[in-house]
Every structure is written in structure tokens, then in C-alpha cells.
Design an enzyme around this catalytic site. Structure first.
Site, PDB file in Angstrom:
ATOM      1  N   ARG A   1      52.424  49.352  36.126  1.00 23.84           N
ATOM      2  CA  ARG A   1      51.631  50.250  35.260  1.00 23.84           C
ATOM      3  C   ARG A   1      52.074  51.688  35.530  1.00 23.84           C
ATOM      4  O   ARG A   1      52.250  52.075  36.692  1.00 23.84           O
ATOM      5  CB  ARG A   1      50.142  50.108  35.559  1.00 23.84           C
ATOM      6  CG  ARG A   1      49.301  51.164  34.858  1.00 23.84           C
ATOM      7  CD  ARG A   1      47.821  50.909  34.987  1.00 23.84           C
ATOM      8  NE  ARG A   1      47.422  49.769  34.181  1.00 23.84           N
ATOM      9  CZ  ARG A   1      46.157  49.414  33.964  1.00 23.84           C
ATOM     10  NH1 ARG A   1      45.177  50.117  34.489  1.00 23.84           N
ATOM     11  NH2 ARG A   1      45.867  48.374  33.224  1.00 23.84           N
TER      12      ARG A   1
ATOM     13  N   ARG B   1      40.981  45.468  36.965  1.00 19.57           N
ATOM     14  CA  ARG B   1      41.231  44.138  36.401  1.00 19.57           C
ATOM     15  C   ARG B   1      42.705  43.725  36.407  1.00 19.57           C
ATOM     16  O   ARG B   1      43.043  42.620  36.827  1.00 19.57           O
ATOM     17  CB  ARG B   1      40.734  44.058  34.948  1.00 19.57           C
ATOM     18  CG  ARG B   1      39.277  43.733  34.805  1.00 19.57           C
ATOM     19  CD  ARG B   1      38.724  44.462  33.609  1.00 19.57           C
ATOM     20  NE  ARG B   1      38.762  45.883  33.890  1.00 19.57           N
ATOM     21  CZ  ARG B   1      37.772  46.528  34.518  1.00 19.57           C
ATOM     22  NH1 ARG B   1      36.691  45.895  34.827  1.00 19.57           N
ATOM     23  NH2 ARG B   1      37.875  47.809  34.823  1.00 19.57           N
ATOM     24  N   THR B   2      43.569  44.603  35.925  1.00 19.86           N
ATOM     25  CA  THR B   2      44.956  44.169  35.716  1.00 19.86           C
ATOM     26  C   THR B   2      45.632  43.886  37.058  1.00 19.86           C
ATOM     27  O   THR B   2      46.226  42.819  37.256  1.00 19.86           O
ATOM     28  CB  THR B   2      45.730  45.225  34.906  1.00 19.86           C
ATOM     29  OG1 THR B   2      44.952  45.570  33.759  1.00 19.86           O
ATOM     30  CG2 THR B   2      47.080  44.692  34.466  1.00 19.86           C
TER      31      THR B   2
END
Ligand code: CP
Length: 303
Positions: A101, A51-52
Site C-alpha cells: 500500500r 483490515r487490508t
């Protein structure tokens, strides 16, 4: 705003403004197709993501910009021993903004010190995940119409769940918010966060039984047990199915409960719940793209 490392880097007013912009983008996406033309987003994902990473990519493409990056550390020179600081300094010469991330808590903060462009924390270890929280807040405003006067149940892995940590940081700033922390003792919210709640005079309590508190909840925020943060696989296997939300458990829930989950889900919400109108976790996914469009536009100063 130079960087977004923690959701508290944003004031409540800035969050409202971002959600307003996201709502306008949702209503008329065709008006924004060239907004970021000529701009490049770098996506540096040292940890897995669906998703991110893809919503950031979709957001930048929806604004007419371009995207470069990597989706795992193994395909970058960090596999040869390059430091985060050097990687980020290098990539910041290739793009205008970076979403990153990393499995180490604090890595995006370190990255921001060597970057020549703004850094967005796309999740750092068990620490924070501010853009997931923007997604959660957008969904809450859409579904509840307010951020005040609510009882929020947070259920599952409250120890390692970075989305829980960021959501608490964001929501505790609003009036009339009460938290019910639902977890096994091994996965309690970290002590420093419980101490912060006490220091800030926030109403909260801990329980181990989800059904006992179900009738009180306005929002139920489910989370998966974070296998990748465990040192001991046996402990993970023992705890992973502690909570499984199904239709029976929702019998005593409010009619206007919002069920949220940052996803991915493993087992903690039965798929039979997906068709209940109170299930909002795929609405969260939809909101994720537009709030990231608004964030990119705001951070790049695009009008
Ligand atoms: N919610 C979230 O962070 O999902 P991903 O891990 O798939 O990006």
C-alpha cells in the site's frame, strides 16, 4: 497472473473462480492449513491500514505461511530516502509475494517493475484498491447471488475513494448494471471515470440527495470522506458529514438492499444501522480474509 495492480487484471471468469475457492476455504478452513507452508508474504504498508494488512496477514497464516513487513513508512528505510523501487527489489529477495500500500497513485505498478516476485496492490493513493473490490464482490455474490441487473448507489467521497473506483471498474463489465453516484459536487467521480462510463455505454447519473434515490437501490455503497487526500482541512470539515445513513433514511429502502462500506467508517453510517439485516459491512470484513487466502493461493500457484 504475475501481479494484481487493477481489478481489471482479472477476467470475470477468474473472479468467479477466486470466489469459488474462497467459498470452499470458508466452508472448511482446516483443509488449507499447510497449503502455503514454507512461503512468505511481504506486507509493505507505507500508509495506515487495519483490515487490508491484517487480513492479508491472517490469510497467509491461515494457509500455513509466514509474513514479514512493515506497517508504516517511518519504520522502514524509506524514512532515510530509499526509493520504492529499491525497497521492493530488496524485500522481493526475502519473500515469495508482496502486498503493498502506498499513498502515491501508480506506486505498485512501479514496484512491480523492480520486484522479482508478484506484487499485489493493497491500495494506491486515490487510485485503486483491487483486493477490497474482490472482498466487495465476494460479499455481493453471497448476499445478492448475482452480479447482473442491479442499481448500485455509491455515496460519499467518489473523488478520492479508491474502493469506489475499483468497484465501478469491476461492476461495469456485467449486464444490467446502473450506477447512481451520490456526492457533493466537490467530491464527484473523476472526469476520466465519468467519460469511461459514457464511452462504455453504462447507465449512470449523479445526484446530491441520498434519500431521493433510496427506493431504487439494490446496493448502497457508503464511503468516508478521505481526510488524508485533502489539501485543505477546512474543506474536509465542511464536507465530512454530508451524508449520515440512519434508520430514518432507510425507511424507503428495499427489503433486500445490501448496505456495504469498505470501512473504516467515521460518521457516515450511524451505529443503529449495524443491527439491520441489510447492513453487510462486517460480512465484507469476514469475506476479506478468505478471498485474500484464495488470491495468495492462486498467485503462488498452490494446489
Ligand atoms: N478497507 C480498507 O482498506 O481498510 P483499511 O484501510 O483498514 O485497510
Amino acid at each position: 497472473m504475475r501481479d494484481l495492480i487493477n481489478v481489471t487484471d482479472l477476467t470475470e471468469e477468474e473472479i468467479e473462480e477466486l470466489i469459488d475457492i474462497a467459498s470452499e476455504m470458508m466452508a472448511a478452513p482446516e483443509d488449507y492449513l499447510d497449503l502455503a507452508k514454507g512461503k512468505i508474504l511481504g506486507t509493505l504498508f507505507f500508509e495506515p491500514s487495519t483490515r487490508t494488512r491484517l487480513s492479508f496477514t491472517s490469510a497467509m497464516m491461515s494457509l500455513g505461511g509466514n509474513v514479514l513487513g512493515f506497517s508504516e513508512a517511518a519504520s522502514s528505510s524509506s524514512a532515510k530516502g530509499e526509493s520504492v523501487a529499491d525497497t521492493v527489489r530488496t524485500v522481493s529477495y526475502y519473500c515469495d509475494i508482496i502486498a503493498m500500500r502506498h499513498h502515491k497513485e501508480g506506486a505498485p505498478r512501479v514496484a512491480s517493475q523492480s520486484s522479482t516476485v508478484p506484487i499485489i496492490n493493497a491500495g494506491d493513493g486515490g487510485h485503486f484498491h483491487p483486493t477490497q473490490t474482490l472482498t466487495d464482490l465476494t460479499t455481493i455474490r453471497l448476499t445478492k447471488g448475482r452480479f447482473t441487473d442491479m442499481t448500485i448507489g455509491l455515496c460519499g467521497d467518489l473523488c478520492f475513494g479508491r474502493t469506489v473506483h475499483s468497484l465501478i471498474e469491476a461492476m461495469k463489465r456485467y449486464d444490467g448494471i446502473k450506477f447512481i453516484l451520490i456526492s457533493p459536487p466537490e467530491l464527484r467521480l473523476p472526469k476520466y471515470m465519468r467519460d469511461d462510463l459514457d464511452r462504455d455505454g453504462i447507465e449512470w447519473r449523479e445526484v446530491t440527495d441520498m434519500e431521493e434515490v433510496m427506493p431504487e437501490l439494490d446496493i448502497l455503497y457508503m464511503t468516508r470522506v478521505q481526510r488524508e487526500r485533502f489539501f485543505n482541512e477546512e474543506e474536509y470539515l465542511r464536507l465530512k458529514d454530508t451524508y449520515i445513513l440512519d434508520m430514518d433514511k432507510l425507511e424507503t429502502a428495499k427489503e433486500d438492499l445490501s448496505i456495504l462500506h469498505p470501512l473504516p467508517r467515521v460518521n457516515e453510517i450511524s451505529t443503529e444501522v449495524d443491527s439491520d439485516p441489510r447492513a453487510k459491512y462486517f460480512e465484507q470484513v469476514r469475506c476479506g480474509r478468505f478471498i485474500r487466502m484464495a488470491l495468495i493461493a492462486k498467485m503462488l500457484g498452490l494446489k
